[in-house]
Design an enzyme around this catalytic site. Structure first.
Site, short mmCIF file in Angstrom:
data_model
loop_
_atom_site.label_atom_id
_atom_site.label_comp_id
_atom_site.label_asym_id
_atom_site.label_seq_id
_atom_site.Cartn_x
_atom_site.Cartn_y
_atom_site.Cartn_z
N HIS A 92 -11.11 9.94 6.36
CA HIS A 92 -10.93 8.51 6.62
C HIS A 92 -10.35 8.23 8.00
CE1 HIS A 92 -10.08 4.35 5.60
NE2 HIS A 92 -8.80 4.52 5.87
N GLU A 126 0.86 -1.20 0.00
CA GLU A 126 0.00 0.00 0.00
C GLU A 126 0.89 1.24 0.00
OE1 GLU A 126 -4.11 -1.49 2.15
OE2 GLU A 126 -2.56 -0.68 3.43
N HIS A 157 -8.90 9.72 2.63
CA HIS A 157 -8.52 8.56 1.79
C HIS A 157 -8.77 8.97 0.35
CE1 HIS A 157 -8.20 4.58 0.13
NE2 HIS A 157 -7.87 4.10 1.31
N ARG A 182 -0.70 8.84 1.37
CA ARG A 182 -2.07 9.27 1.14
C ARG A 182 -2.28 10.77 1.00
NH1 ARG A 182 -5.43 5.34 4.93
NH2 ARG A 182 -4.89 3.62 3.57
N ARG A 205 -0.82 9.35 8.57
CA ARG A 205 -0.68 7.92 8.88
C ARG A 205 -0.36 7.10 7.64
NH1 ARG A 205 -4.38 3.30 8.90
NH2 ARG A 205 -5.80 4.70 7.82
P1 FAD Z 1 -13.56 1.64 16.08
O1 FAD Z 1 -13.32 0.35 15.41
O2 FAD Z 1 -14.13 2.75 15.29
O3 FAD Z 1 -14.53 1.34 17.30
C1 FAD Z 1 -15.04 2.39 18.08
C2 FAD Z 1 -15.99 1.80 19.11
O4 FAD Z 1 -16.35 2.82 20.04
C3 FAD Z 1 -17.30 1.28 18.54
O5 FAD Z 1 -17.62 0.10 19.24
C4 FAD Z 1 -18.32 2.37 18.91
O6 FAD Z 1 -19.61 1.89 19.11
C5 FAD Z 1 -17.74 2.81 20.24
N1 FAD Z 1 -18.13 4.16 20.65
C6 FAD Z 1 -17.88 5.34 20.05
N2 FAD Z 1 -18.39 6.34 20.78
C7 FAD Z 1 -18.97 5.79 21.86
C8 FAD Z 1 -19.68 6.30 22.98
N3 FAD Z 1 -19.90 7.60 23.15
N4 FAD Z 1 -20.15 5.42 23.89
C9 FAD Z 1 -19.96 4.09 23.74
N5 FAD Z 1 -19.29 3.55 22.71
C10 FAD Z 1 -18.81 4.40 21.79
N6 FAD Z 1 -6.71 0.61 9.29
C11 FAD Z 1 -5.77 -0.33 9.04
O7 FAD Z 1 -4.78 -0.43 9.78
N7 FAD Z 1 -5.91 -1.15 7.96
C12 FAD Z 1 -6.96 -1.10 7.11
O8 FAD Z 1 -7.06 -1.88 6.19
C13 FAD Z 1 -7.95 -0.11 7.35
N8 FAD Z 1 -9.01 0.01 6.51
C14 FAD Z 1 -10.02 0.88 6.84
C15 FAD Z 1 -11.16 0.92 6.05
C16 FAD Z 1 -12.22 1.73 6.41
C17 FAD Z 1 -13.46 1.78 5.55
C18 FAD Z 1 -12.14 2.53 7.58
C19 FAD Z 1 -13.27 3.40 7.98
C20 FAD Z 1 -10.98 2.52 8.35
C21 FAD Z 1 -9.91 1.70 7.99
N9 FAD Z 1 -8.75 1.65 8.75
C22 FAD Z 1 -7.79 0.71 8.48
C23 FAD Z 1 -8.65 2.40 9.99
C24 FAD Z 1 -8.98 1.46 11.15
O9 FAD Z 1 -10.00 0.59 10.75
C25 FAD Z 1 -9.42 2.21 12.38
O10 FAD Z 1 -8.51 3.23 12.68
C26 FAD Z 1 -9.49 1.27 13.57
O11 FAD Z 1 -10.30 0.17 13.25
C27 FAD Z 1 -10.04 1.99 14.78
O12 FAD Z 1 -10.31 1.04 15.76
P2 FAD Z 1 -10.85 1.54 17.16
O13 FAD Z 1 -11.04 0.33 17.99
O14 FAD Z 1 -10.01 2.62 17.68
O15 FAD Z 1 -12.27 2.21 16.81
C1 SIN Z 2 -7.38 0.69 2.67
O1 SIN Z 2 -7.64 -0.49 2.56
O2 SIN Z 2 -7.15 1.44 1.72
C2 SIN Z 2 -7.39 1.30 4.02
C3 SIN Z 2 -6.13 1.01 4.69
C4 SIN Z 2 -5.94 1.92 5.87
O3 SIN Z 2 -6.67 2.89 6.05
O4 SIN Z 2 -5.00 1.68 6.62
#
Ligand code: FAD
Ligand code: SIN
Length: 547
Positions: free
Chosen positions: A354, A125, A247, A293, A389
Site C-alpha cells: 500500500h 484509524e 494495508h 498497520r 506509517r
Molecule cells: P501520487 O498521488 O501517487 O502521484 C504520483 C504522480 O507522479 C502521478 O501524477 C503520476 O502520473 C506521476 N508519475 C509517476 N512516475 C512518473 C514519471 N516517470 N514521469 C512522469 N510522471 C510520473 N494517505 C492518506 O494520508 N490518507 C488516506 O486516506 C490514504 N488512502 C489511500 C488509499 C489508497 C487506495 C492508496 C493507494 C493510498 C492511500 N494513501 C492515503 C496514501 C496516499 O494516497 C499517497 O501516499 C499520496 O497520495 C501520494 O501522493 P503523491 O503526490 O506523492 O503521489
Molecule cells: C485507508 O483509508 O485505510 C487508507 C489510509 C491511509 O493509507 O493513510
C-alpha cells in the site's frame, strides 16, 4: 551519461520542473509564485495516481481533547523507533493550517452533523489515540484532486504535460567535478514516443510510491517507483526501502483489481473475523482492529497461513444500513458491483502492498543530496513515518513538504542557471522491444517480490531473490540500451531497480522492526538506524553492516 539519449524531440526551459501531479506535485504547483514558469509532468491523466484513490482522509489536530503532542506520540509509536521527532513535530503543528489551506482551495470535507457550521467530522484509524482524521466521505483523494486540478488549469504560469514520462534526470558536476547538480530531466512524450529535454532551475520529484513492485497492491499502475529509481541512478541517497507497508484490508475478489477497504471502516466499528465468525485481533494487540498497520497485516497473514485461508472477513453489517451508505458511499457501491452488500454481509479481505515508507532521502527543506533537486510526497523519505506509517499521515506530508520547497526555492530563485549538459545523440532507428517480453518480466518480478520479499522475510529468500533480480536487471538494461524505449520499458527498468533496492535494504537490516520482519532476526535492536543506499557509495552500506 546514460545511453538513453535517442528519439529526441525538443528542448524546453522552466523555472521549476515538477515531475508528478498527485497531492504533492499539484499542491506545490499551485503555491509557487505566479511569476515562475512551471512545467508539471504526469505519466497519464492529471488526476491519476495514488492521491485520487485515498479514502480514509488526512490526520489533523482539530479536536479539543486532542493535542499536537499526542499526534506526535502516536506517529512515533507507530514508526517503531525510526521517526525523526523534529520532523513529526513540525508536520503535526502545521496540520490545522494544511486543512485550512485545502478548504481554501475548495476541498469540501465532511461536516460534523451535530455542529456543521464550525466543525469537520473526525474519524479514527489505526494507531490514533483520538478521532483526528478529516475526510470527504470515503473519497477524500478524489475530492482533493478535483479541487486542486480545477485551480491548476486556470493558472497560466503552469504548463501541463500529461502522458509524458520522465526517463532520467540530467545531472551536471560543477567545475571542480565534486558537487552534483540537477539541471533537468529527459521526458518521453507517450503520444509520439519522442524524448524531450526539459531543463529547469529546480527539479522536484513528486512521482509517488513504488508499490507496483509487488503482485498485489492497493495502488494504481502509476506507482512503479520511477522517481526513486531515477534519483538512485543519479546518485541520491535512498533510505529505508525495506519498509514497504501492507494495508491489512484490500477487497478479495477475482475481478476487483486493487480496491481498498478503508481503515476508517474499522474506525467506525468494523470487525475483523475469521470465516468461522471468530474475532482474532485481541490475541495480537490490546488495541485490537485499530492497532498500527504492521501489526494488523502480520496478524492476518499469520491467521491465513495457520488455517490455510484465502482471506479473512471485515464486517460492519451490524451498523445501521443508512449510516453505512452515507458514511461509505464509495465502498458500498463498489462492493455491491461485486455482489457484496456490506450492509448485510461481511467483506472478504486480504493484505496488499500500500505505501512506500522509504524513498529519496530529504532534509526538512525537502532537499536531496543533489543540488537543485527536491523530492516530496510518497517518493521521498523525510523521517515522518519511520518503520511504519501511521494512517492518514501521508497526504499531510505531501502538502507540508510542498510548502517547504517553496520557502527554499524563494530563497534561491535568482541563481545563475547557465549550465551545459552533454550533447544528445539522435538515435532513432532502434528496434521496439517485444511487448510480450516486457509483460513477462513485469509479472515475474512482481511475483518474486510477493513470494520472497513479502510481509514475513528470511535471509534465504532474500538472497535467492537478489540473485534472480540481478539477472533480470542485466537483461532489462540490455533491452533499454538496444531497443527503442517505450513507457512500459521505462517502468520495467525502474521496477527492477526498486526491487534490487528493497532487497538490498532488507538484507542490510539485521533485526525485525516495524514493517520489516525477518524470521532469522526476530529481535529488535536497541539502537534504531536508517538504511541508506547510494549507487556511488557502497562504503555507506558496509559501515551499517559492521555496526
Ligand atoms: P501520487 O498521488 O501517487 O502521484 C504520483 C504522480 O507522479 C502521478 O501524477 C503520476 O502520473 C506521476 N508519475 C509517476 N512516475 C512518473 C514519471 N516517470 N514521469 C512522469 N510522471 C510520473 N494517505 C492518506 O494520508 N490518507 C488516506 O486516506 C490514504 N488512502 C489511500 C488509499 C489508497 C487506495 C492508496 C493507494 C493510498 C492511500 N494513501 C492515503 C496514501 C496516499 O494516497 C499517497 O501516499 C499520496 O497520495 C501520494 O501522493 P503523491 O503526490 O506523492 O503521489
Ligand atoms: C485507508 O483509508 O485505510 C487508507 C489510509 C491511509 O493509507 O493513510
Amino acid at each position: 551519461m546514460y545511453k538513453i539519449l535517442k528519439q529526441v524531440e525538443n528542448s524546453r526551459f522552466f523555472d521549476v520542473l515538477i515531475i508528478g501531479s498527485g497531492a504533492a506535485g499539484n499542491s506545490l504547483a499551485l503555491q509557487l509564485p505566479t511569476d515562475m514558469q512551471i512545467g508539471l509532468i504526469s505519466k497519464t491523466e492529471l488526476h491519476e495516481g495514488s492521491t485520487y484513490y485515498a479514502q480514509g482522509g488526512i490526520s489533523a489536530v482539530l479536536s479539543n481533547i486532542d493535542s499536537i503532542n499526542q499526534h506526535v506520540e502516536d506517529t512515533v509509536d507507530a514508526g517503531a523507533g525510526l521517526c525523526k521527532e523534529d520532523i513529526v513535530k513540525n508536520v503535526a503543528k502545521e496540520s490545522k493550517k494544511i486543512i485550512e489551506w485545502l478548504s481554501h482551495q475548495g476541498v469540501e470535507f465532511t461536516k460534523n452533523e451535530s455542529d456543521p457550521k464550525n466543525n469537520l467530522h473526525l474519524t479514527k484509524e489505526g494507531g490514533h489515540t483520538y478521532a483526528r482524521i478529516v475526510h470527504a466521505d470515503d473519497k477524500t483523494g478524489e475530492v482533493i484532486q478535483e479541487s486542486l486540478i480545477e485551480k491548476i488549469k486556470k493558472q497560466r504560469n503552469i504548463e501541463l504535460f500529461t502522458h509524458h514520462v520522465a526517463v532520467d534526470l540530467i545531472i551536471n558536476k560543477n567545475s571542480d567535478n565534486k558537487e552534483k547538480k540537477c539541471i533537468g530531466a529527459y521526458i518521453l512524450n507517450k503520444k509520439n514516443n519522442l524524448i524531450n529535454v526539459f531543463k529547469a532551475k529546480f527539479v522536484v520529484i513528486a512521482t509517488g510510491g513504488a508499490n507496483k513492485v509487488y503482485l498485489y497492491t492497493s495502488n494504481p499502475d502509476t506507482s512503479s517507483g520511477d522517481g526513486i529509481a531515477m534519483a538512485y541512478r543519479a546518485g541520491c541517497d535512498i533510505a529505508n526501502m525495506e519498509f514497504m507497508q501492507f494495508h491489512p484490508t484490500c477487497l478479495f475478489h477475482h475481478k476487483a483489481k486493487s480496491f481498498l477497504i478503508s481503515e476508517s471502516l474499522r474506525g467506525e466499528g468494523g470487525r475483523l473475523l475469521l470465516p468461522n465468525g471468530k474475532e482474532f485481533m485481541h490475541k495480537y494487540d490490546s488495541r485490537g482492529v485499530l492497532a498500527p498497520r504492521d501489526i494488523v497485516a502480520r496478524a492476518i497473514d499469520r491467521e491465513m497461513k495457520t488455517y490455510g485461508l484465502d482471506y479473512v472477513l471485515l464486517d460492519i453489517s451490524h451498523k445501521e444500513s443508512s449510516f453505512i451508505k452515507k458514511r461509505f458511499p464509495n465502498i458500498y457501491s463498489k462492493c455491491l458491483k461485486y455482489n457484496i452488500d456490506i450492509t448485510k454481509q461481511a467483506i472478504p479481505v486480504v493484505p496488499a502492498t500500500h505505501y512506500t515508507c522509504g524513498g529519496i532521502n530529504i532534509n526538512i527543506n525537502a532537499r536531496t543530496n543533489i543540488k537543485n533537486l527536491y523530492a516530496i510526497g510518497e517518493a521521498a523519505h523525510s523521517g515522518l513515518h519511520g518503520a511504519n506509517r501511521m494512517a492518514s499521515n501521508s497526504l499531510l506530508e505531501c502538502i507540508f513538504f510542498s510548502k517547504k520547497v517553496i520557502e527554499d526555492i524563494q530563497k534561491n530563485k535568482d541563481m545563475n542557471t547557465k549550465d551545459d549538459y552533454n550533447e544528445i545523440k539522435n538515435n532513432k532507428n532502434k528496434i521496439i522491444s517485444e511487448e510480450v517480453l516486457i509483460k513477462h518480466s513485469w509479472k515475474e518480478i512482481r511475483t518474486l517480490m510477493w513470494d520472497y520479499v513479502g510481509i514475513v522475510r528470511s535471509n534465504d529468500r532474500l538472497i535467492k531473490a537478489k540473485s534472480r533480480i540481478l539477472l533480470f536487471k542485466k537483461e532489462i538494461e540490455e533491452s533499454f540500451d538496444n531497443n527503442e524505449i517505450s513507457s512500459d520499458l521505462i517502468e520495467l527498468r525502474n521496477l527492477v531497480y526498486i526491487a534490487e533496492i528493497i532487497i538490498e535494504s532488507a538484507l542490510q537490516r539485521k533485526e525485525s522492526r516495524g514493517l520489516h520482519y525477518n524470521i532469522d532476526y526476530p529481535e529488535t535492536l536497541s539502537t534504531a538506524q536508517d538504511t541508506i543506499i547510494n549507487i556511488n557509495n557502497e562504503i555507506l552500506s558496509k559501515k551499517y553492516q559492521e555496526k
